[in-house]
Design a protein around this motif. Structure first.
Motif, PDB file in Angstrom:
ATOM      1  N   ALA A 192       0.834  -1.202   0.000  1.00 53.74           N
ATOM      2  CA  ALA A 192       0.000   0.000   0.000  1.00 53.74           C
ATOM      3  C   ALA A 192       0.868   1.251   0.000  1.00 53.74           C
ATOM      4  O   ALA A 192       0.555   2.248  -0.662  1.00 53.74           O
ATOM      5  N   SER A 193       1.958   1.215   0.746  1.00 52.36           N
ATOM      6  CA  SER A 193       2.876   2.361   0.755  1.00 52.36           C
ATOM      7  C   SER A 193       3.485   2.578  -0.618  1.00 52.36           C
ATOM      8  O   SER A 193       3.547   3.711  -1.112  1.00 52.36           O
ATOM      9  N   MET A 194       3.923   1.508  -1.239  1.00 52.06           N
ATOM     10  CA  MET A 194       4.513   1.600  -2.577  1.00 52.06           C
ATOM     11  C   MET A 194       3.491   2.068  -3.611  1.00 52.06           C
ATOM     12  O   MET A 194       3.831   2.739  -4.578  1.00 52.06           O
ATOM     13  N   ALA A 195       2.226   1.739  -3.382  1.00 55.64           N
ATOM     14  CA  ALA A 195       1.164   2.133  -4.318  1.00 55.64           C
ATOM     15  C   ALA A 195       0.786   3.594  -4.178  1.00 55.64           C
ATOM     16  O   ALA A 195       0.036   4.127  -4.998  1.00 55.64           O
ATOM     17  N   GLY A 196       1.286   4.264  -3.137  1.00 51.45           N
ATOM     18  CA  GLY A 196       1.003   5.688  -2.960  1.00 51.45           C
ATOM     19  C   GLY A 196      -0.195   5.994  -2.101  1.00 51.45           C
ATOM     20  O   GLY A 196      -0.748   7.102  -2.171  1.00 51.45           O
ATOM     21  N   ALA A 197      -0.614   5.058  -1.259  1.00 56.25           N
ATOM     22  CA  ALA A 197      -1.761   5.307  -0.377  1.00 56.25           C
ATOM     23  C   ALA A 197      -1.472   6.479   0.552  1.00 56.25           C
ATOM     24  O   ALA A 197      -0.336   6.691   0.984  1.00 56.25           O
ATOM     25  N   ASP A 198      -2.511   7.247   0.850  1.00 57.75           N
ATOM     26  CA  ASP A 198      -2.381   8.356   1.801  1.00 57.75           C
ATOM     27  C   ASP A 198      -2.489   7.871   3.237  1.00 57.75           C
ATOM     28  O   ASP A 198      -1.855   8.411   4.142  1.00 57.75           O
ATOM     29  N   VAL A 199      -3.346   6.870   3.452  1.00 57.48           N
ATOM     30  CA  VAL A 199      -3.574   6.306   4.779  1.00 57.48           C
ATOM     31  C   VAL A 199      -3.567   4.796   4.648  1.00 57.48           C
ATOM     32  O   VAL A 199      -4.199   4.236   3.750  1.00 57.48           O
ATOM     33  N   ILE A 200      -2.851   4.128   5.558  1.00 58.37           N
ATOM     34  CA  ILE A 200      -2.851   2.672   5.610  1.00 58.37           C
ATOM     35  C   ILE A 200      -3.539   2.258   6.896  1.00 58.37           C
ATOM     36  O   ILE A 200      -3.098   2.607   7.989  1.00 58.37           O
ATOM     37  N   GLN A 201      -4.621   1.535   6.743  1.00 57.73           N
ATOM     38  CA  GLN A 201      -5.418   1.115   7.890  1.00 57.73           C
ATOM     39  C   GLN A 201      -5.059  -0.324   8.234  1.00 57.73           C
ATOM     40  O   GLN A 201      -5.281  -1.234   7.442  1.00 57.73           O
ATOM     41  N   LEU A 202      -4.513  -0.517   9.435  1.00 56.78           N
ATOM     42  CA  LEU A 202      -4.069  -1.835   9.874  1.00 56.78           C
ATOM     43  C   LEU A 202      -5.237  -2.558  10.531  1.00 56.78           C
ATOM     44  O   LEU A 202      -5.679  -2.189  11.618  1.00 56.78           O
TER      45      LEU A 202
END
Length: 286
Positions: free
Chosen positions: A209-219
């Motif tokens: 998700a980080s590599m995809a450019g997400a603004d927020v990653i919800q765990l």
């Protein structure tokens, strides 16, 4: 204390629907006893400390029935055990018609508000600037009151509904064939002014998700320890993104542990399932 002067007053039509659930075709007992015309007073008070909510709705229902409001506390206030919350006067028919629904609304909403306040307090004792946000998983047909109560407890709103935010779940990716980076790009083309959130269930998903450019990653359902490990290692862009949110099972009991993990937000549905707070009612002849 977190009073809510900005929250809109309940619509008269909503209050009437609440009353109709209980009053229906009238109060047979009061009618049979012939006491409806007699003047009375009713007071509602906290049996134990609580964060208040739903008082405006309770007062509004009683006023619609014809009662006169003597005292009304405000949603967002803290009440100690024995403290007066609401008092009204009026004919016995009016007081009996509005008594139980007014009590029910305040007990339910104050339960949500108190649980939210407990989570906020636990988290901010460790991380004073952490955001605590509630999901859209409120009790069916009670979303407006539930969200008001969450705000009264000092929390914020994560999502009002499907319409107001972009949150890509693994269940979306079961249908989208161009990969997570493609999904983030597609969401940005359609809703460029919105942050793109991605829910993940493991560390590999968070890195993707980080590599995809997400603004927020919800765990989703990470332990506090796993969340802490990810917060230490996940690379962030120059704008500080992606923000990390802990979701799934966040309660007042573990909020401090998640806050200490270094996440940016706590996302919880726990307040909506809180036990209603107990409100004492005294109804007597005036």
């Amino acid at each position: 204390m977190n009073q809510l002067p900005f929250w809109p007053l309940p619509a008269e039509s909503d209050l009437l629907r609440l009353l109709e659930d209980d009053v229906g075709f009238g109060d047979l007992t009061t009618r049979a006893l012939g006491i409806g015309h007699m003047p009375g007073r009713i007071s509602f008070s906290a049996r134990a400390p609580m964060r208040l909510c739903g008082v405006e709705e309770a007062a509004g229902m009683l006023a619609l029935l014809g009662a006169e409001i003597g005292f009304s506390a405000a949603s967002g206030m803290d009440a100690e055990g024995g403290e007066l919350i609401l008092s009204v006067t009026g004919p016995a028919s009016v007081l009996h018609a509005g008594w139980k629904m007014a009590q029910l609304v305040m007990e339910f909403a104050s339960g949500v508000a108190s649980e939210a306040a407990d989570i906020v307090a636990a988290a901010r004792a460790v991380a004073p600037n952490i955001a605590v946000m509630v999901t859209r998983k409120s009790v069916p047909f009670a979303r407006t009151l539930s969200l008001k109560a969450a705000l009264a407890g000092g929390a914020e709103i994560h999502r009002l509904g499907l319409h107001d935010s972009v949150l890509i779940f693994p269940e979306h990716m079961a249908f989208f064939e161009d990969g997570l980076a493609g999904a983030v790009m597609a969401a940005r083309r359609v809703a460029p002014e919105r942050a793109v959130m991605v829910e993940v269930t493991d560390e590999a998903g968070a890195l993707a998700a980080s590599m995809a450019g997400a603004d927020v990653i919800q765990l989703e359902k990470f332990t506090p320890e796993a969340a802490a490990a990810l917060a230490r290692t996940l690379p962030k862009r120059s704008d500080g993104r992606p923000f990390i949110g802990a979701a799934g099972g966040v309660t007042a009991k573990n909020a401090a542990a998640y806050a200490a993990a270094g996440v940016d937000t706590l996302v919880t549905s726990s307040p909506f399932m809180a036990k209603p707070r107990d409100i004492k009612v005294v109804l007597e002849k005036a």
